[in-house]
Design an enzyme around this catalytic site. Structure first.
Site, PDB file in Angstrom:
ATOM      1  N   HIS A   1       0.808  -1.216   0.000  1.00 15.05           N
ATOM      2  CA  HIS A   1       0.000   0.000   0.000  1.00 15.05           C
ATOM      3  C   HIS A   1       0.839   1.262   0.000  1.00 15.05           C
ATOM      4  CE1 HIS A   1      -3.361  -2.584   0.427  1.00 15.05           C
ATOM      5  NE2 HIS A   1      -4.204  -1.604   0.591  1.00 15.05           N
TER       6      HIS A   1
ATOM      7  N   SER B   1      -0.369  -0.579  -6.066  1.00 17.21           N
ATOM      8  CA  SER B   1      -0.175  -1.748  -6.923  1.00 17.21           C
ATOM      9  C   SER B   1       0.539  -1.377  -8.211  1.00 17.21           C
ATOM     10  CB  SER B   1      -1.531  -2.366  -7.265  1.00 17.21           C
ATOM     11  OG  SER B   1      -2.182  -2.790  -6.093  1.00 17.21           O
TER      12      SER B   1
ATOM     13  N   LYS C   1     -14.452  -7.723  -9.198  1.00 14.97           N
ATOM     14  CA  LYS C   1     -13.662  -8.563 -10.100  1.00 14.97           C
ATOM     15  C   LYS C   1     -13.097  -9.764  -9.340  1.00 14.97           C
ATOM     16  CE  LYS C   1     -10.092  -8.284 -13.573  1.00 14.97           C
ATOM     17  NZ  LYS C   1      -9.183  -7.423 -14.289  1.00 14.97           N
ATOM     18  N   ASP C   2     -12.644  -9.538  -8.104  1.00 20.06           N
ATOM     19  CA  ASP C   2     -12.119 -10.641  -7.310  1.00 20.06           C
ATOM     20  C   ASP C   2     -13.215 -11.625  -6.921  1.00 20.06           C
ATOM     21  OD1 ASP C   2      -9.413 -10.008  -7.328  1.00 20.06           O
ATOM     22  OD2 ASP C   2      -9.636  -8.575  -5.688  1.00 20.06           O
TER      23      ASP C   2
ATOM     24  N   GLU D   1       5.449 -33.883  -3.017  1.00 17.58           N
ATOM     25  CA  GLU D   1       4.247 -33.406  -3.676  1.00 17.58           C
ATOM     26  C   GLU D   1       4.645 -32.594  -4.911  1.00 17.58           C
ATOM     27  OE1 GLU D   1       1.539 -35.034  -2.696  1.00 17.58           O
ATOM     28  OE2 GLU D   1       0.428 -33.399  -1.790  1.00 17.58           O
TER      29      GLU D   1
END
Lengths: 282, 171, 439
Positions: free
Chosen positions: C219, C223, C247-248, C291
């Site tokens: 922040h 971004s 959107k998320d 894995e």
């Protein structure tokens, strides 16, 4: 400074890897790896279809009951089924009284403390009990089976790739050792006391063919008990023991995914809505 | 309401519904599991219990008192004026018809859940000859009814049935 | 923090005003992920993966806390309690499969998140700290995932614990005492299982803490965006809420659909059958693999087969494996090209895609048996991996001629619309000026 250091580290790792590659490549060419007998003769499980194949498949209760019968009359003499309880058999379509009778009449008894003397003893299993083990411990199992411990079967079909087909293939896959194999790998002759089976990882298996004759188990539902049928039934049963919640899972999955598709569709429309005015401003 | 607002509200409420639906299994997983439920019934063999004796066994991981009452104890219980009791019940209501001598109760004090004394040989049965809870001094009579002390109710009689003359199935 | 034109939190309801005076938590949320956080208007779908990683962590913590309610951290019963969870606990199978597949999906979204950062230069100034904290999260995730995989106490759990702690055994002199110390014994046992359980429970909360730092650090500069050009003014940004929450939300729906398909219809696909065999210290599985999300690193570990003078190959492999992650901490200073986004760096872009393919090859080789030709392929691929970060990137930064950058985010958005003429055609797609970046 960082970049010079990095350059040297990078040169070292990348250079040494390439040199290692050259060593390996030279060895690969001059002394190519020899094929192993497992590599040449091990076979992937046969293709076999079951009622529970595919995303909407379900267990065939009749088949599971037949498979349970094969397990009871053949496999259970040597193999344990320790994660499954008698009460679980209700999922196969037996009612409470039948499960109680199955438990009470089970050939192997449940170890318990004698309530009067306090000494170790056995009693008839009850529905709440897990299937008792045929051998008290691994030492006893090995001693009774020519040093090979019969594995627990509860999870067998999940513990092998393509487990259901694997169990079916293994049971029906016993055969004489191919002449070709002995010609190519004279040292790989099946040792005394083992049995050749191309579906087993190292080709030679301690377990003797468990299902040998048609009618070894007599089915109550009129299905013809061929070796192939019995193998398929017991493979189905062991699929159920490994994944008893398969049907619940697929049902819940369908509901979840339908819900999510609608919710995501709405979320997409809301997203478009909210951005609509930003579009015009642009 | 504009159409676009409607869609936004619909999307958010749908997501909320999903969240609520997810909470159901998250809560349900804390309920007793199938293996615990499978042990939810207990069989008790009564043949070895003499009149005047009691045994302590377990039902759903809690103590269960099985008591073979003597005729004297039955008479004491019947003598009591039910109307004077804190939790009015007769011995008949607390036992099976024709098997009045078999008093089957949970061994859990109705006050705060301690195990009352009186089922074991030689334990303090309290001033009413039944059970006595040492935690806060509740006394139960020979029908396991609360007579004195802070407990609000009689010792609970679980669901049970006689499977033969000398065996019961609890639960 | 944030931009001067950010919207200000002004509570209207008296309760909220009272709250704001006593504990301004709503204000914090408003400024962090609400309308008070201005975000570049041109983020594409690759910017969804940060929030999705957070969602994956929440799924893991919720299902994990529940699994812990039914688990017995004791080598005698661990395997059986997991089976009991699967069979007898109400919805236990759902919790277990969600947790096991959730781990894989956490790594999938985090890998996409990392590669997004690599392509768009999100690691560069002024966001170095965001990148460094992200790498700390990644390391914590790897430790957590490794310890979690031990808990079911299957064959792969046991032998994985043995092999991975064996890495520390490669350190000269102190290696073996360290391995014994890590395991609390000479081989994995009850002591190892208990400490792994304790740490496996603890670390996700540490991860959550570092995530807060990661977002805090983000922040301060705000971004990054697909052009890599910094925000110049209010016209370049939109408030996080409702634009990116919407959107998320859509992204989370798509994520959950794919997750559900795996979880409900192929829950064991990403796992290994050998882990359904109870741990047996006397018998090693024919083919031990970690894995899938560790495969690229496992391939690097196994690629070192030749001793370097007095340094044994085993130690080299271990050093290289750790180096392959640690070198990412130096990335902001290795790649000192002033241009961030790969879209304006033609040479970088080509090498970026070579790196992606290289890592996929490494992953494939890491999952394959340790035999030829896989070892040779992983040697070449691992050589490129190190060369890419340590040699190629600094050189590109020096010699590459970047394409002209747009003057601002808004300019790039407008250009795209003018070129494609879809201002009215596809509302909403304005969030993704470069959806073709993926290809």
């Amino acid at each position: 400074m960082v970049r010079i250091g990095a350059f040297l580290v990078g040169l070292f790792f990348a250079g040494w890897l390439l040199i290692s590659f050259l060593f390996g490549a030279v060895a690969y060419v001059s002394d190519p790896p020899q094929p192993t007998v497992e590599h040449e003769f091990h076979k992937a499980p046969k293709h076999v279809s079951f009622s529970f194949d595919g995303p909407f498949g379900r267990y065939d209760r009749q088949q599971l009951q037949r498979g349970f019968q094969v397990f009871k009359e053949v496999c259970s003499a040597c193999h344990s089924l320790k994660f499954v309880a008698f009460r679980d058999l209700e999922a196969l379509g037996y009612n409470e009284a039948e499960v109680k009778a199955i438990a009470k009449q089970w050939a192997i008894k449940t170890p318990d403390v004698d309530p009067k003397t306090g000494e170790m003893s056995t009693r008839d299993p009850v529905p709440a009990d897990h299937f008792p083990k045929p051998f008290a411990n691994n030492v006893a199992a090995a001693a009774a089976n020519n040093n090979a411990i019969p594995p627990d079967l509860s999870l067998m079909t999940k513990a092998r790739h393509h487990g259901s087909a694997y169990v079916y293939s293994l049971i029906t896959g016993y055969q004489p050792q191919p002449a070709e194999l002995l010609r190519e790998f004279p040292d790989a002759k099946t040792p005394e006391g083992l049995h050749y089976n191309p579906y087993f990882a190292n080709l030679n298996l301690a377990m003797a063919p468990p299902l040998t004759a048609e009618g070894q188990v007599s089915y109550g539902d009129g299905t013809k008990p061929t070796v192939d049928q019995m193998a398929k039934d017991v493979a189905a049963f062991l699929t159920w023991t490994a994944e008893p919640k398969l049907e619940n899972r697929r049902r819940a999955g369908l509901a979840t995914i339908v819900f999510l598709l609608i919710a995501t569709g709405l979320a997409y429309m809301a997203y478009q809505n909210i951005w609509a005015d930003k579009k015009k401003a642009a | 309401m504009r159409r676009r607002d409607f869609i936004n509200i619909a999307a958010v409420s749908f997501a909320g519904m999903g969240a609520v639906a997810v909470v159901v299994p998250l809560i349900d997983q804390m309920n007793p599991s199938a293996d615990v439920l499978a042990l939810a019934s207990t069989e008790v063999d009564l043949s070895a219990i003499q009149p005047g004796q009691a045994i302590k066994t377990t039902f759903r991981s809690q103590p269960l008192f099985v008591r073979h009452l003597t005729p004297k104890e039955i008479a004491e219980a019947d003598k009591v004026d039910v109307a004077t009791l804190r939790d009015p019940q007769t011995l008949e209501e607390r036992t099976v018809d024709g098997k009045k001598q078999w008093l089957i109760t949970m061994g859990v004090c109705t006050h705060l859940g301690c195990v009352p004394l009186g089922a074991g040989e030689g334990e303090n049965r309290g001033e009413y000859g039944g059970y006595f809870c040492p935690c806060h001094g509740s006394s139960y009579d020979t029908a396991a009814r609360i007579r004195k002390g802070p407990a609000p109710k009689n010792l609970e009689v679980p669901e049970f049935k006689f499977t033969s003359d000398t065996a019961i199935l609890v639960g | 923090m944030s931009f001067p034109w950010a919207e200000h939190y002004t509570p209207k309801h008296p309760v909220m005003q009272w709250m704001d005076e006593k504990l301004p938590l709503p204000r914090l949320v408003y400024n962090a992920v609400g309308a008070g956080y201005p975000v570049p208007r041109n983020l594409n779908y690759f910017w969804n993966f940060g929030v999705l990683a957070g969602l994956a962590l929440v799924i893991q913590i919720v299902t994990g806390v529940i699994m812990a309610m039914h688990y017995g951290a004791n080598d005698l019963v661990a395997f059986a309690t997991v089976e009991q969870t699967m069979r007898d606990v109400n919805s236990g199978w759902l919790m277990r499969y969600a947790h096991a597949n959730g781990a894989s999906f956490f790594f999938i979204v985090v890998y996409l998140h990392i590669f997004r950062g690599l392509f768009y230069g999100s690691y560069k100034a002024p966001r170095e700290m965001v990148w460094l904290l992200g790498l700390v999260i990644f390391l914590l995730m790897m430790a957590t995932a490794f310890m979690g995989y031990v808990l079911p106490w299957g064959q792969m759990s046991y032998w994985g614990a043995k092999v991975i702690t064996g890495l520390f055994g490669a350190i000269p002199v102190v290696g073996e005492p360290i391995q014994t110390w890590l395991l609390g014994g000479f081989a994995p046992g009850n002591a190892s299982l208990n400490r792994f359980f304790s740490l496996h429970f603890l670390l996700p909360f540490v991860i959550a803490g570092v995530i807060i730092l990661h977002i805090w650090a983000l922040h301060i500069p705000g971004s990054n965006n697909p052009t890599g050009v910094e925000v110049k003014g209010p016209q370049d940004t939109v408030p996080f809420h409702p634009y990116y929450t919407a959107k998320d939300g859509f992204g989370a729906g798509v994520f959950l659909i794919i997750f559900s398909i795996m979880l409900f219809y192929a829950p064991n696909y990403l796992g290994h059958p050998d882990n359904y065999i109870e741990a047996n210290p006397l018998s090693t599985p024919a083919h031990i693999v970690p894995e899938w999300y560790f495969w690229p690193f496992y391939a690097i570990l196994r690629a070192f087969t030749v001793d370097f003078f007095f340094v044994p190959a085993k130690l080299l492999g271990v050093l290289a494996m750790f180096a392959s992650i640690l070198l990412l901490f130096f990335l902001p200073w290795l790649d000192n090209s002033p241009v961030r986004s790969g879209n304006y760096r033609p040479t970088f872009k080509k090498f970026f895609w070579i790196l992606v393919i290289d890592v996929l090859i490494l992953g494939y080789c890491g999952g394959a048996p340790a035999e030829e030709p896989y070892v040779m392929i992983s040697q070449v691929a691992a050589a490129y991996y190190f060369a890419h970060f340590l040699i190629v990137l600094p050189l590109i930064a020096r010699f590459e001629k970047p394409l002209p950058l747009p003057g601002s985010i808004t300019e790039s958005v407008l250009n795209r619309h003018n070129i494609k003429g879809e201002e009215d055609a596809l509302p909403g797609m304005g969030a993704d000026p470069q959806p073709s970046n993926a290809g």
